[in-house]
Design a protein around this motif. Structure first.
Motif, short mmCIF file in Angstrom:
data_model
loop_
_atom_site.label_atom_id
_atom_site.label_comp_id
_atom_site.label_asym_id
_atom_site.label_seq_id
_atom_site.Cartn_x
_atom_site.Cartn_y
_atom_site.Cartn_z
N ALA A 369 0.86 -1.19 0.00
CA ALA A 369 0.00 0.00 0.00
C ALA A 369 0.89 1.23 0.00
CB ALA A 369 -0.93 0.01 1.21
N VAL A 370 0.37 2.33 -0.51
CA VAL A 370 1.11 3.59 -0.51
C VAL A 370 0.20 4.70 -0.02
CG1 VAL A 370 2.78 2.99 -2.30
CG2 VAL A 370 0.57 3.98 -2.95
N LEU A 371 0.77 5.63 0.71
CA LEU A 371 0.04 6.82 1.15
C LEU A 371 0.63 8.00 0.40
CD1 LEU A 371 -0.88 7.69 4.84
CD2 LEU A 371 -0.25 9.44 3.18
N VAL A 372 -0.20 8.64 -0.42
CA VAL A 372 0.28 9.69 -1.31
C VAL A 372 -0.58 10.93 -1.14
CG1 VAL A 372 0.82 10.33 -3.68
CG2 VAL A 372 1.05 7.94 -2.96
N GLY A 373 0.07 12.07 -0.97
CA GLY A 373 -0.66 13.32 -0.82
C GLY A 373 -0.26 14.37 -1.82
N GLU A 374 0.98 14.86 -1.70
CA GLU A 374 1.41 16.02 -2.48
C GLU A 374 1.33 15.79 -3.98
OE1 GLU A 374 5.45 18.69 -3.17
OE2 GLU A 374 5.21 17.54 -1.32
N SER A 375 1.79 14.64 -4.47
CA SER A 375 1.82 14.43 -5.92
C SER A 375 0.43 14.31 -6.53
CB SER A 375 2.64 13.17 -6.25
OG SER A 375 2.04 12.01 -5.73
N LEU A 376 -0.59 14.11 -5.71
CA LEU A 376 -1.97 14.07 -6.20
C LEU A 376 -2.68 15.40 -6.01
CD1 LEU A 376 -3.15 10.56 -4.91
CD2 LEU A 376 -2.38 11.16 -7.21
N ILE A 377 -2.56 15.97 -4.84
CA ILE A 377 -3.33 17.16 -4.50
C ILE A 377 -2.93 18.35 -5.37
CG2 ILE A 377 -1.86 18.19 -2.72
CD1 ILE A 377 -5.64 17.66 -2.42
N LYS A 378 -1.69 18.34 -5.90
CA LYS A 378 -1.24 19.46 -6.72
C LYS A 378 -1.64 19.33 -8.18
CE LYS A 378 2.76 21.34 -5.77
NZ LYS A 378 4.22 21.55 -5.54
N GLN A 379 -2.23 18.18 -8.55
CA GLN A 379 -2.72 18.00 -9.92
C GLN A 379 -3.96 18.87 -10.15
OE1 GLN A 379 -1.41 15.88 -12.32
NE2 GLN A 379 0.26 15.26 -10.96
N GLU A 380 -4.15 19.28 -11.39
CA GLU A 380 -5.34 20.07 -11.72
C GLU A 380 -6.60 19.30 -11.35
OE1 GLU A 380 -7.48 22.22 -15.59
OE2 GLU A 380 -5.43 21.44 -15.74
N ASP A 381 -6.60 18.01 -11.66
CA ASP A 381 -7.68 17.12 -11.24
C ASP A 381 -7.05 16.04 -10.36
OD1 ASP A 381 -9.59 15.08 -10.97
OD2 ASP A 381 -10.52 15.56 -12.89
N PRO A 382 -7.12 16.18 -9.03
CA PRO A 382 -6.45 15.23 -8.13
C PRO A 382 -6.87 13.78 -8.36
CG PRO A 382 -7.16 17.16 -6.92
CD PRO A 382 -7.78 17.26 -8.28
N GLY A 383 -8.16 13.57 -8.68
CA GLY A 383 -8.63 12.22 -8.91
C GLY A 383 -7.95 11.58 -10.11
N LYS A 384 -7.92 12.31 -11.22
CA LYS A 384 -7.30 11.77 -12.44
C LYS A 384 -5.78 11.66 -12.30
CE LYS A 384 -10.98 13.27 -15.56
NZ LYS A 384 -11.35 14.10 -16.71
N GLY A 385 -5.22 12.37 -11.32
CA GLY A 385 -3.79 12.25 -11.06
C GLY A 385 -3.40 10.86 -10.60
N ILE A 386 -4.36 10.08 -10.11
CA ILE A 386 -4.07 8.72 -9.66
C ILE A 386 -3.59 7.86 -10.82
CG2 ILE A 386 -5.11 6.62 -8.71
CD1 ILE A 386 -6.92 8.41 -7.01
N ALA A 387 -4.24 7.97 -11.98
CA ALA A 387 -3.82 7.19 -13.15
C ALA A 387 -2.40 7.56 -13.57
CB ALA A 387 -4.80 7.41 -14.29
N LYS A 388 -2.05 8.83 -13.47
CA LYS A 388 -0.68 9.26 -13.81
C LYS A 388 0.32 8.67 -12.82
CE LYS A 388 -2.07 13.71 -15.82
NZ LYS A 388 -1.94 15.19 -15.71
N LEU A 389 -0.07 8.63 -11.57
CA LEU A 389 0.83 8.12 -10.53
C LEU A 389 1.13 6.64 -10.74
CD1 LEU A 389 2.29 8.45 -7.75
CD2 LEU A 389 0.11 7.86 -6.69
N PHE A 390 0.11 5.86 -11.10
CA PHE A 390 0.29 4.42 -11.26
C PHE A 390 0.61 4.00 -12.70
CE2 PHE A 390 -1.79 4.60 -7.19
CZ PHE A 390 -1.31 3.49 -6.50
N GLY A 391 0.46 4.91 -13.62
CA GLY A 391 0.72 4.58 -15.02
C GLY A 391 -0.41 3.83 -15.67
#
Length: 398
Positions: A369-391
């Protein structure tokens, strides 16, 4: 403890104005005298406490010892009865974050102000120590436990935080995501100006988060327990981690009253007895516990405590805020990693995770499991930033 500089100080000393002082002479009192001393050095009625034997005999049915306004922590019950002050306990366990501010020279009254020379004994050495000292001050203004107990019956039932992480990992084959609802941090400042905690939480849930972490510290992270409560009552189904700097068992009850399903305990701050005692309280309340470590000494301490299901490895040094994700791999090598696998403990990777390569790196090291905050919350769309984070899109399997 807040202080206001009023003059240019000589090296290592400065004159300050402060609200209260916890005198060094009270810190070294034996346990039999400690219970009658307040943080301001004043005598107060003794606090009712259970014995060490009583504490160790309880498990799911923890008998919490408290007066009308205070829960007694395990360190109070155990080590202070053995004649140790808390600073000695922390030193024995390699804990560098001191728990008690305002030691050193006495106060001097000048008109309506109290002045004190600040030195190493009463000045925070790093940001985490400053946060802990301020948290200690905040807790003096808390609701009585008797009032808090009445609100617990109205809290929504706890949800299975650990089960949600396991289910997500088994379905996706990648580390389960604990997405963090966080507006600011001490090191980065405000991360998102248009901060709507409920909308961000819903976006995270839609896009594959297994659980959510909600910052509740107000002074340094601009969070609140109201945010936690609002997310819980808004129909978000993800289990919620209360991300707070917990130094007193009272905070656990308060988090549960606001709808938390899990809490964070930081090994860099809490002695082993407190972690064990607080874990038992959480078991009684139906809360999961994420115990956070930063180095080998802390990992070994936590692995020696019974009942640990979740261990978070923070790749950020909480004293200087430097980040190195290889810390996760180093702490999961050899015997430690084998113990974790045998006990089926879920390891949560924390801090410094920004790319699919970072996620893959900690996954290969043994993280589920991973706990991620900054790299998601700073995205224009934090929800869609999840796909970018995991590829890839991880929402389809959740």
């Amino acid at each position: 403890m807040e202080s206001i500089s009023i003059a240019t100080p000589p090296p290592k000393f400065r004159v300050s104005v402060t609200k209260s002082i916890f005198s060094e002479r009270w810190r070294k009192l034996p346990a039999k005298e400690w219970s009658g001393v307040s943080m301001a050095g004043e005598r107060k009625p003794p606090i009712l406490r259970c014995s060490r034997a009583e504490e160790e005999s309880v498990d799911a049915n923890v008998a919490v010892t408290h007066s009308s306004d205070r829960v007694t922590n395990s360190t109070d019950v155990g080590e202070r009865q053995n004649g140790k002050c808390i600073d000695d306990v922390l030193e024995d366990q390699g804990i560098r974050i001191r728990r008690r501010p305002q030691t050193g020279p006495p106060m001097h009254n000048v008109g309506p102000f109290e002045f004190r020379l600040e030195n190493e004994g009463n000045t925070p050495r790093n940001i985490l120590e400053k946060i802990i000292w301020d948290k200690d001050s905040e807790l003096k203004e808390r609701k009585p436990l008797t009032v808090l107990h009445r609100t617990l019956g109205n809290a929504p039932p706890p949800r299975d935080f650990v089960g949600a992480l396991r289910a997500s990992y088994n379905l996706t084959g990648v580390p389960a995501l604990i997405a963090e609802v966080k507006k600011a941090s001490p090191s980065r400042g405000v991360l998102r100006e248009d901060f709507d905690p409920v909308q961000i939480a819903k976006a995270y849930e839609r896009n594959g988060a297994a659980c959510l972490s909600v910052l509740t510290d107000e002074k340094y992270f601009q969070g609140s327990f109201e945010n936690l409560e609002a997310i819980r009552t808004a129909g978000v189904n993800c289990p919620l981690l209360c991300k707070e700097f917990i130094i007193d068992a009272w905070q656990i009850y308060y988090a549960r009253s606001k709808g938390a399903d899990a809490i964070l305990l930081i090994a860099a701050v809490l002695p082993d007895l407190d972690i064990s005692y607080m874990t038992k309280i959480c078991r009684k309340l139906g809360l999961a516990v994420l115990v956070e470590v930063h180095n080998e000494r802390e990992m070994d301490r936590v692995l020696s405590i019974d009942g640990i299901q979740l261990i978070g490895i923070n790749n950020r040094d909480l004293e200087n805020f430097e980040v190195d994700i290889s810390n996760t791999k180093n702490l999961l090598k050899g015997e430690r990693g084998e113990i974790i696998r045998q006990r089926d403990i879920i390891v949560v990777g924390e801090s410094g995770l920004f790319t699919p390569e970072d996620i893959s790196y900690v996954h290969d090291a043994g993280v589920k499991a991973v706990l991620v905050g900054e790299s998601l919350i700073k995205q224009e769309d934090p929800g869609k930033g999840i796909a970018k984070l995991f590829g890839k899109d991880i929402s389809v399997a959740v």
